[in-house]
Design an enzyme around this catalytic site. Structure first.
Site, PDB file in Angstrom:
ATOM      1  CD1 TRP A 122      -0.174  -1.651   3.040  1.00 11.11           C
ATOM      2  CD2 TRP A 122       0.707   0.391   3.281  1.00 11.11           C
ATOM      3  NE1 TRP A 122       0.659  -1.688   4.143  1.00 11.11           N
ATOM      4  CE2 TRP A 122       1.211  -0.439   4.303  1.00 11.11           C
ATOM      5  CE3 TRP A 122       1.138   1.722   3.238  1.00 11.11           C
ATOM      6  CZ2 TRP A 122       2.120   0.009   5.264  1.00 11.11           C
ATOM      7  CZ3 TRP A 122       2.042   2.168   4.189  1.00 11.11           C
ATOM      8  CH2 TRP A 122       2.516   1.316   5.186  1.00 11.11           C
ATOM      9  CG  ASN A 123       5.117   1.166   0.558  1.00  9.04           C
ATOM     10  OD1 ASN A 123       4.745   0.546  -0.432  1.00  9.04           O
ATOM     11  ND2 ASN A 123       6.303   1.007   1.087  1.00  9.04           N
ATOM     12  N   PRO A 143      -3.643  -6.145  -5.545  1.00  7.23           N
ATOM     13  CG  PRO A 143      -5.219  -4.418  -5.843  1.00  7.23           C
ATOM     14  CD  PRO A 143      -4.925  -5.851  -6.234  1.00  7.23           C
ATOM     15  CB  ALA A 144      -2.100  -3.468  -0.291  1.00  5.68           C
ATOM     16  N   GLY A 196       6.691  -6.430  -0.575  1.00  8.77           N
ATOM     17  CA  GLY A 196       6.055  -6.410   0.737  1.00  8.77           C
ATOM     18  C   GLY A 196       7.043  -6.861   1.789  1.00  8.77           C
ATOM     19  CB  SER A 197       6.521  -7.917   5.256  1.00  9.05           C
ATOM     20  OG  SER A 197       5.620  -8.986   5.048  1.00  9.05           O
ATOM     21  CD  GLU A 213      12.559  -5.375  -5.720  1.00  6.39           C
ATOM     22  OE1 GLU A 213      13.203  -4.862  -4.777  1.00  6.39           O
ATOM     23  OE2 GLU A 213      13.069  -5.627  -6.817  1.00  6.39           O
ATOM     24  CG  LEU A 214      11.279  -9.702   0.157  1.00 11.15           C
ATOM     25  CD1 LEU A 214      11.843 -11.005   0.677  1.00 11.15           C
ATOM     26  CD2 LEU A 214       9.770  -9.814  -0.043  1.00 11.15           C
ATOM     27  CB  CYS A 228      11.246  -1.063   1.230  1.00  9.47           C
ATOM     28  SG  CYS A 228      11.254  -0.379  -0.428  1.00  9.47           S
ATOM     29  CD  GLU A 258      10.911  -2.447   6.489  1.00 11.66           C
ATOM     30  OE1 GLU A 258      10.199  -3.446   6.714  1.00 11.66           O
ATOM     31  OE2 GLU A 258      11.132  -2.023   5.348  1.00 11.66           O
ATOM     32  CD  GLU A 287       9.957  -4.593  -8.786  1.00 12.93           C
ATOM     33  OE1 GLU A 287       9.838  -3.514  -8.189  1.00 12.93           O
ATOM     34  OE2 GLU A 287       9.095  -5.489  -8.745  1.00 12.93           O
TER      35      GLU A 287
HETATM   36  P1  NAP Z   1       2.804  -7.195   3.651  1.00 13.51           P
HETATM   37  O1  NAP Z   1       2.071  -7.353   4.917  1.00 13.51           O
HETATM   38  O2  NAP Z   1       3.858  -8.177   3.338  1.00 13.51           O
HETATM   39  O3  NAP Z   1       1.706  -7.147   2.501  1.00 13.51           O
HETATM   40  C1  NAP Z   1       2.021  -6.924   1.159  1.00 13.51           C
HETATM   41  C2  NAP Z   1       0.978  -7.580   0.290  1.00 13.51           C
HETATM   42  O4  NAP Z   1       1.030  -8.995   0.476  1.00 13.51           O
HETATM   43  C3  NAP Z   1      -0.472  -7.183   0.569  1.00 13.51           C
HETATM   44  O5  NAP Z   1      -1.148  -7.094  -0.665  1.00 13.51           O
HETATM   45  C4  NAP Z   1      -0.984  -8.337   1.405  1.00 13.51           C
HETATM   46  O6  NAP Z   1      -2.384  -8.491   1.338  1.00 13.51           O
HETATM   47  C5  NAP Z   1      -0.286  -9.491   0.728  1.00 13.51           C
HETATM   48  N1  NAP Z   1      -0.205 -10.705   1.531  1.00 13.51           N
HETATM   49  C6  NAP Z   1      -0.062 -10.835   2.886  1.00 13.51           C
HETATM   50  N2  NAP Z   1      -0.031 -12.133   3.238  1.00 13.51           N
HETATM   51  C7  NAP Z   1      -0.157 -12.852   2.104  1.00 13.51           C
HETATM   52  C8  NAP Z   1      -0.185 -14.248   1.808  1.00 13.51           C
HETATM   53  N3  NAP Z   1      -0.056 -15.180   2.762  1.00 13.51           N
HETATM   54  N4  NAP Z   1      -0.333 -14.621   0.506  1.00 13.51           N
HETATM   55  C9  NAP Z   1      -0.453 -13.699  -0.473  1.00 13.51           C
HETATM   56  N5  NAP Z   1      -0.434 -12.371  -0.251  1.00 13.51           N
HETATM   57  C10 NAP Z   1      -0.279 -11.950   1.020  1.00 13.51           C
HETATM   58  O7  NAP Z   1       3.542  -5.784   3.571  1.00 13.51           O
HETATM   59  P2  NAP Z   1       2.947  -4.358   3.847  1.00 13.51           P
HETATM   60  O8  NAP Z   1       2.873  -4.144   5.318  1.00 13.51           O
HETATM   61  O9  NAP Z   1       1.735  -4.114   3.051  1.00 13.51           O
HETATM   62  O10 NAP Z   1       4.136  -3.450   3.228  1.00 13.51           O
HETATM   63  C11 NAP Z   1       5.229  -3.106   3.969  1.00 13.51           C
HETATM   64  C12 NAP Z   1       6.436  -3.978   3.660  1.00 13.51           C
HETATM   65  O11 NAP Z   1       6.717  -3.928   2.269  1.00 13.51           O
HETATM   66  C13 NAP Z   1       7.674  -3.450   4.345  1.00 13.51           C
HETATM   67  O12 NAP Z   1       8.417  -4.507   4.881  1.00 13.51           O
HETATM   68  C14 NAP Z   1       8.450  -2.794   3.209  1.00 13.51           C
HETATM   69  O13 NAP Z   1       9.829  -2.707   3.418  1.00 13.51           O
HETATM   70  C15 NAP Z   1       8.089  -3.665   2.065  1.00 13.51           C
HETATM   71  N6  NAP Z   1       8.303  -2.954   0.793  1.00 13.51           N
HETATM   72  C16 NAP Z   1       9.369  -3.326   0.036  1.00 13.51           C
HETATM   73  C17 NAP Z   1       9.639  -2.654  -1.154  1.00 13.51           C
HETATM   74  C18 NAP Z   1      10.808  -3.052  -2.001  1.00 13.51           C
HETATM   75  O14 NAP Z   1      10.846  -2.633  -3.172  1.00 13.51           O
HETATM   76  N7  NAP Z   1      11.753  -3.822  -1.519  1.00 13.51           N
HETATM   77  C19 NAP Z   1       8.807  -1.625  -1.576  1.00 13.51           C
HETATM   78  C20 NAP Z   1       7.718  -1.267  -0.779  1.00 13.51           C
HETATM   79  C21 NAP Z   1       7.486  -1.971   0.418  1.00 13.51           C
HETATM   80  P3  NAP Z   1      -3.246  -8.567   2.707  1.00 13.51           P
HETATM   81  O15 NAP Z   1      -3.059  -7.252   3.378  1.00 13.51           O
HETATM   82  O16 NAP Z   1      -4.619  -8.845   2.208  1.00 13.51           O
HETATM   83  O17 NAP Z   1      -2.729  -9.645   3.579  1.00 13.51           O
END
Ligand code: NAP
Length: 496
Positions: free
Chosen positions: A166-167, A191-192, A243-244, A265-266, A299, A397, A474
């Site tokens: 979502w960020n 999407p989130a 995501g995470s 991308e974590l 991130c 983080e 990417e």
């Molecule tokens: P998140 O909790 O990992 O969620 C990201 C996405 O994954 C959401 O769409 C979420 O949907 C989905 N998801 C969660 N559990 C899942 C599962 N078991 N199976 C399939 N999809 C699932 O991360 P966030 O809190 O939204 O974002 C923050 C994290 O993203 C931070 O750690 C940040 O560093 C990282 N990030 C990394 C980058 C990069 O380029 N490296 C860029 C931006 C953000 P639901 O909410 O429905 O579970």
């Protein structure tokens, strides 16, 4: 008599083109309803601004089938044709920057100016990928066999399923989808749940741009239902995720059964290093730019400011002044520097990290408290100093508007401290010494190093991490290559 309370105005009323507000999933070129609905709320006011259909596992299956069917023709489309369609998509995104930014600010809170910047940044990946589509090529190779010739071709991986956070609800979508489509892949995107409206508006613009039905699909709903369909389908050949780290590992395990390609991308834990020869004022401005953008929810946000002892006091002083001057508030209000966090749980998490640091002896030099009076998920821009490198604040983080400063003696200690994390996404170094630029950028175990530069992402450059921060890159030519398979062809019997 008291005046009746006015209901808050829904920020989506600012949309000039109401046709960009979509609340159903986009499957096979049409809008698909679901059984249940989920609410999308503005974190600055907690107001529900829209309800979106949850299409669940059935919707995910339909989207994969549509993407699989569309792949049979999209893969054979001329790269010039794909470039033309992507250029048209890019043009429409740029024509609608205002409305797309309204959606971003309304559903995740970042200041409107930042949201506009994100849309333009995100559009850049579409433009870059359109150009790059025409430059995907193989090579001719020497072979050891007489009378033979060898060459490589690059072909699209196939149906790609992507899951985004979502960020950056626009840019994280375009950074994956545009290069995938450029390479000839088709896409199912989830999407989130906090930010489906941005992704759905991008789908509407893709449709208007002439992206063929089924090439780009967006499915909204619960991850628990949709995720396993995407990772379990034989027709999906690649999983892209931002995501995470925790969720990245789950997806990697699920993808292992089908030996699918993964691009991850974590999370990160970026050190922001300020050496004793640095321009301290520029470094302080850099920390603020890196740390407080998106309220610290990126991130690549500076997570640990590591200052060499000689400049630490000056840096802390300059930072305190800048952090205190930041104005938090509703992203649509004039003069706001910092929006809310994504939700109340995020505020509670950040507050616990700051309290833990305080209890361990860290000094709170600015902020350090929730801003409940503002009526949304707000946390004060905060500066923390000291408390030790083993604080949770330093090890995890932060994902919030909290800059924390630590001190170190010399280059060797700084490198050891910076690398002492399982993450390896971005690192920053401020120094005027060219020898240090080389030594530090080579020694830091991170995928990207910003030297005297607080932001590292761009459409033309590789973005990604090492260690537990991810797999793959990417952006740039590498971002498109991720979505291709390299095939080797050997031709025998050439010389008769
Ligand atoms: P998140 O909790 O990992 O969620 C990201 C996405 O994954 C959401 O769409 C979420 O949907 C989905 N998801 C969660 N559990 C899942 C599962 N078991 N199976 C399939 N999809 C699932 O991360 P966030 O809190 O939204 O974002 C923050 C994290 O993203 C931070 O750690 C940040 O560093 C990282 N990030 C990394 C980058 C990069 O380029 N490296 C860029 C931006 C953000 P639901 O909410 O429905 O579970």
């Amino acid at each position: 008599m008291n005046a009746p309370e006015r209901a808050p105005v829904n920020p989506l009323e600012r949309l000039k083109d109401k046709g960009l507000l979509k609340t159903q999933s986009f499957i096979g070129g049409g809008w698909a309803a679901g059984g249940a609905r989920f609410a999308v709320a503005n974190p600055a006011t907690r107001q529900v601004i829209a309800e979106v259909d949850d299409v669940g596992a059935a919707g995910a299956k339909a989207a994969v089938a549509a993407a699989h069917q569309a792949f049979q023709t999209w893969r054979k489309t001329s790269p010039f044709e794909r470039a033309k369609v992507l250029k048209a998509w890019h043009a429409l995104i740029m024509e609608n920057v205002h409305d797309l930014a309204v959606l971003v600010t309304a559903e995740m809170g970042k200041p409107f100016r930042e949201a506009q910047g994100e849309v333009v940044y995100g559009a850049g990946f579409v433009d870059w990928s359109a150009e790059e589509a025409k430059r995907i090529h193989g090579e001719t190779l020497p072979t050891p066999f007489p009378g033979s010739r060898g060459w490589t071709i690059r072909q699209p991986v196939g149906v790609v399923a992507c899951i985004t956070p979502w960020n950056f609800p626009m840019a994280m979508v375009t950074r994956k989808c545009a290069p995938a489509l450029a390479a000839g892949c088709t896409m199912v995107l989830k999407p989130a749940p906090e930010t489906p409206l941005s992704a759905l508006a991008l789908a509407e613009l893709a449709k208007r741009a002439g992206v063929p039905d089924g090439v780009f699909n967006v499915v909204c709903g619960e991850a628990e239902a949709i995720g396993p369909v995407l990772t379990g389908s034989d027709e999906v050949r690649m999983i892209g995720f931002t995501g995470s780290t925790e969720v990245g590992k789950i997806l990697m395990r699920q993808a292992a059964d089908g030996v699918k390609r993964v691009a991850l991308e974590l999370g990160g834990n970026a050190p922001f290093i300020v050496m004793d020869d640095a321009d301290v004022e520029a470094a302080a401005a850099g920390v603020v730019a890196s740390k407080f953008r998106v309220s610290g929810q990126t991130c690549v946000s500076a997570n640990r400011v590591i200052a060499q002892e000689k400049v630490a006091d000056r840096l802390v002083e300059a930072l305190a002044e800048k952090v205190k001057a930041l104005k938090p508030g509703d992203g649509f209000a004039e003069g706001v520097d910092i929006g809310p966090l994504i939700h109340d749980e995020a505020v509670a998490r950040v507050d616990a990290l700051v309290r833990g640091a305080k209890d361990a002896g860290a000094k709170i030099l600015a902020g350090g408290r929730r801003l409940d009076d503002l009526g949304g998920a707000f946390y004060a821009p905060t500066l923390v100093e000291g408390g030790g490198y083993d604080l949770d604040l330093a090890c995890f983080e932060i994902f919030g508007p909290v800059a924390s400063v630590y001190r170190a003696r010399d280059e060797a200690e700084i490198i050891a401290r910076a690398n002492d994390t399982p993450y390896g996404l971005a690192a920053y170094v401020y120094t005027q010494d060219i020898g240090r630029v080389h030594r530090l950028s080579e020694a830091l175990d991170f995928g990207m190093v910003g030297v005297n530069a607080p932001m590292v992402g761009s459409p033309s450059t590789p973005f990604g991490g090492v260690k537990q921060s991810g797999i793959g890159r990417e952006g740039g030519k590498w971002g498109v290559e991720e979505f291709t398979e390299l095939k080797y062809v050997l031709l025998g019997g050439v010389e008769g």
